[in-house]
Design a protein around this motif. Structure first.
Motif, short mmCIF file in Angstrom:
data_model
loop_
_atom_site.label_atom_id
_atom_site.label_comp_id
_atom_site.label_asym_id
_atom_site.label_seq_id
_atom_site.Cartn_x
_atom_site.Cartn_y
_atom_site.Cartn_z
N VAL A 36 0.84 -1.20 0.00
CA VAL A 36 0.00 0.00 0.00
C VAL A 36 0.87 1.25 0.00
O VAL A 36 0.62 2.21 -0.73
N ALA A 37 1.90 1.25 0.85
CA ALA A 37 2.79 2.41 0.91
C ALA A 37 3.45 2.67 -0.44
O ALA A 37 3.61 3.82 -0.86
N LEU A 38 3.80 1.60 -1.12
CA LEU A 38 4.42 1.73 -2.43
C LEU A 38 3.46 2.35 -3.43
O LEU A 38 3.85 3.18 -4.27
N ALA A 39 2.18 1.97 -3.33
CA ALA A 39 1.19 2.45 -4.30
C ALA A 39 0.73 3.88 -4.04
O ALA A 39 0.56 4.66 -4.96
N VAL A 40 0.51 4.21 -2.76
CA VAL A 40 -0.08 5.52 -2.46
C VAL A 40 0.91 6.48 -1.82
O VAL A 40 0.62 7.67 -1.71
N GLY A 41 2.08 5.97 -1.42
CA GLY A 41 3.04 6.82 -0.72
C GLY A 41 3.44 8.09 -1.46
O GLY A 41 3.42 9.18 -0.88
N PRO A 42 3.81 7.99 -2.74
CA PRO A 42 4.22 9.20 -3.46
C PRO A 42 3.15 10.30 -3.47
O PRO A 42 3.46 11.48 -3.29
N ASP A 43 1.89 9.91 -3.68
CA ASP A 43 0.82 10.91 -3.71
C ASP A 43 0.62 11.54 -2.33
O ASP A 43 0.42 12.75 -2.21
N VAL A 44 0.66 10.71 -1.29
CA VAL A 44 0.48 11.23 0.06
C VAL A 44 1.62 12.16 0.43
O VAL A 44 1.43 13.23 1.01
N ALA A 45 2.85 11.76 0.07
CA ALA A 45 4.02 12.59 0.37
C ALA A 45 3.95 13.93 -0.35
O ALA A 45 4.44 14.96 0.15
N ALA A 46 3.34 13.92 -1.53
CA ALA A 46 3.21 15.16 -2.30
C ALA A 46 2.06 16.02 -1.82
O ALA A 46 1.82 17.10 -2.36
N GLY A 47 1.32 15.53 -0.83
CA GLY A 47 0.23 16.32 -0.27
C GLY A 47 -1.11 16.08 -0.93
O GLY A 47 -2.08 16.76 -0.64
N SER A 48 -1.18 15.12 -1.84
CA SER A 48 -2.44 14.80 -2.48
C SER A 48 -2.82 13.35 -2.16
O SER A 48 -1.96 12.50 -2.03
N GLY A 49 -4.09 13.12 -2.03
CA GLY A 49 -4.55 11.76 -1.79
C GLY A 49 -4.58 11.35 -0.33
O GLY A 49 -5.06 10.26 -0.02
N ALA A 50 -4.07 12.20 0.58
CA ALA A 50 -4.02 11.81 1.99
C ALA A 50 -5.42 11.66 2.58
O ALA A 50 -5.70 10.70 3.31
N ALA A 51 -6.31 12.60 2.27
CA ALA A 51 -7.67 12.53 2.82
C ALA A 51 -8.40 11.30 2.32
O ALA A 51 -9.06 10.59 3.08
N GLY A 52 -8.28 11.03 1.01
CA GLY A 52 -8.93 9.86 0.45
C GLY A 52 -8.38 8.57 1.04
O GLY A 52 -9.13 7.64 1.35
N ALA A 53 -7.06 8.51 1.21
CA ALA A 53 -6.44 7.32 1.80
C ALA A 53 -6.93 7.11 3.22
O ALA A 53 -7.19 5.97 3.65
N LEU A 54 -7.07 8.18 3.99
CA LEU A 54 -7.54 8.06 5.37
C LEU A 54 -8.96 7.52 5.42
O LEU A 54 -9.27 6.63 6.22
N TRP A 55 -9.83 8.02 4.54
CA TRP A 55 -11.21 7.52 4.51
C TRP A 55 -11.24 6.04 4.14
O TRP A 55 -12.00 5.26 4.71
N ALA A 56 -10.41 5.64 3.18
CA ALA A 56 -10.38 4.23 2.78
C ALA A 56 -9.91 3.34 3.93
O ALA A 56 -10.45 2.24 4.14
N VAL A 57 -8.93 3.80 4.68
CA VAL A 57 -8.44 3.02 5.82
C VAL A 57 -9.52 2.92 6.89
O VAL A 57 -9.71 1.85 7.50
#
Length: 317
Positions: free
Chosen positions: A133-154
């Motif tokens: 999961v970190a490999l797939a979504v990590g770059p977007d989260v680190a760039a400040g995008s996708g963090a909110a969506g990832a949190l809701w999915a978790v």
């Protein structure tokens, strides 16, 4: 029935994946709360008509158990997934985050003494799943995008995990009425409708949009995701157990991504594909080891008691 039992896991993967696509289908035209409300208006009314026509009756203990499982496994899980997609998280990535549920359930059940053994192996599998999961979504989260969506999915994944474990440790009441998947879908669907009605009315999002795409999405979500996906989920859980049904869900991210690529042209970055592969490796470690032949025979002799235990579970999509 043996044919259906053998085919059910494959149907589960395809139909469960359709729910992530349905969320993406509806996101541009309606808020998540609106979509979920009208999905359950249609689904719950359909199920109520069916169970009334069949003369089904439910005791208070059964209703109480299914209400809790429905609130967690349907309302909580789906709200998290739909909000994730609403925040712009791709369908395949949302499915990837949700697919951590199998390993988490396996570890929790093993730690509680209710799993099939292999606790250390399952813990390693969970860690590998998180790495994927970190490999797939990590770059977007680190760039400040996708963090909110990832949190809701978790959060949605944790809600489904809670329902799955609770469905295993909280046996269905033996009231002699022979409740099955149909009954679980009906009761849990009504409960989810109640939850989303409260949310939609409180937020002023109960009115459906005029866009016909919305109703196409609702038809998709009711026919494929609710009746098909949740129906197969409950059936596989009932016939194969909680760890087995959760394990099959690890295959849904790639299928969801393929759906989204074919229907919406969503790209599949190399890191996302790599994340799928790494997470799939995690599920292979969470699968229970083969038991000896005498143990399998003993389990077969005890099958009636086990089937009663899973008479009406919920882990749901």
């Amino acid at each position: 029935m043996s044919f259906l039992r053998n085919l059910a896991p494959a149907l589960l993967v395809v139909l469960w994946s359709s729910g992530f696509v349905g969320a993406t289908f509806a996101a541009p035209v309606a808020p998540a709360t609106t979509t979920l409300l009208w999905r359950y208006v249609a689904a719950a009314l359909l199920m109520v008509v069916v169970v009334l026509a069949l003369g089904r009756r439910y005791g208070a203990r059964y209703l109480r158990r299914e209400a809790v499982l429905g609130a967690l496994g349907q309302a909580g899980y789906l709200y998290g997934v739909f909000r994730a997609v609403e925040e712009g998280l791709p369908a395949g990535t949302a499915a990837l985050l949700a697919s951590l549920q199998p390993a988490l359930v396996a570890v929790v059940l093993s730690a509680s003494g209710r799993g099939s053994g292999g606790g250390r192996r399952q813990a390693v599998g969970l860690a590998i799943g998180f790495a994927g999961v970190a490999l797939a979504v990590g770059p977007d989260v680190a760039a400040g995008s996708g963090a909110a969506g990832a949190l809701w999915a978790v959060l949605g994944m944790l809600s489904l995990s809670a329902a799955t474990v609770l469905g295993d440790v909280w046996p269905a009441p033996d009231d002699g009425r022979g409740h099955d998947v149909l009954d679980s879908l009906a009761v849990q669907g009504v409960v989810a409708l109640g939850v989303f009605a409260v949310l939609a009315l409180a937020s002023g999002q109960a009115t459906p949009p005029a866009d016909p795409t919305f109703w196409l999405a609702i038809a998709w979500l009711v026919g494929l995701a609710f009746l098909g996906g949740y129906g197969m989920y409950l059936y596989v859980q009932r016939t194969r157990g909680p760890v087995a049904v959760s394990t099959w869900l690890y295959l849904t991210p790639a299928v969801s991504a393929a759906w989204a690529w074919a229907m919406f042209g969503e790209e599949l970055p190399l890191l996302t594909v790599a994340g799928f592969v790494v997470s799939l490796a995690g599920v292979l470690l969470t699968r229970p080891g083969r038991r000896s032949r005498p143990a399998r025979r003993a389990a077969g002799e005890a099958a009636p008691a086990r089937s009663e235990r899973y008479a009406s579970p919920q882990r749901a999509r």
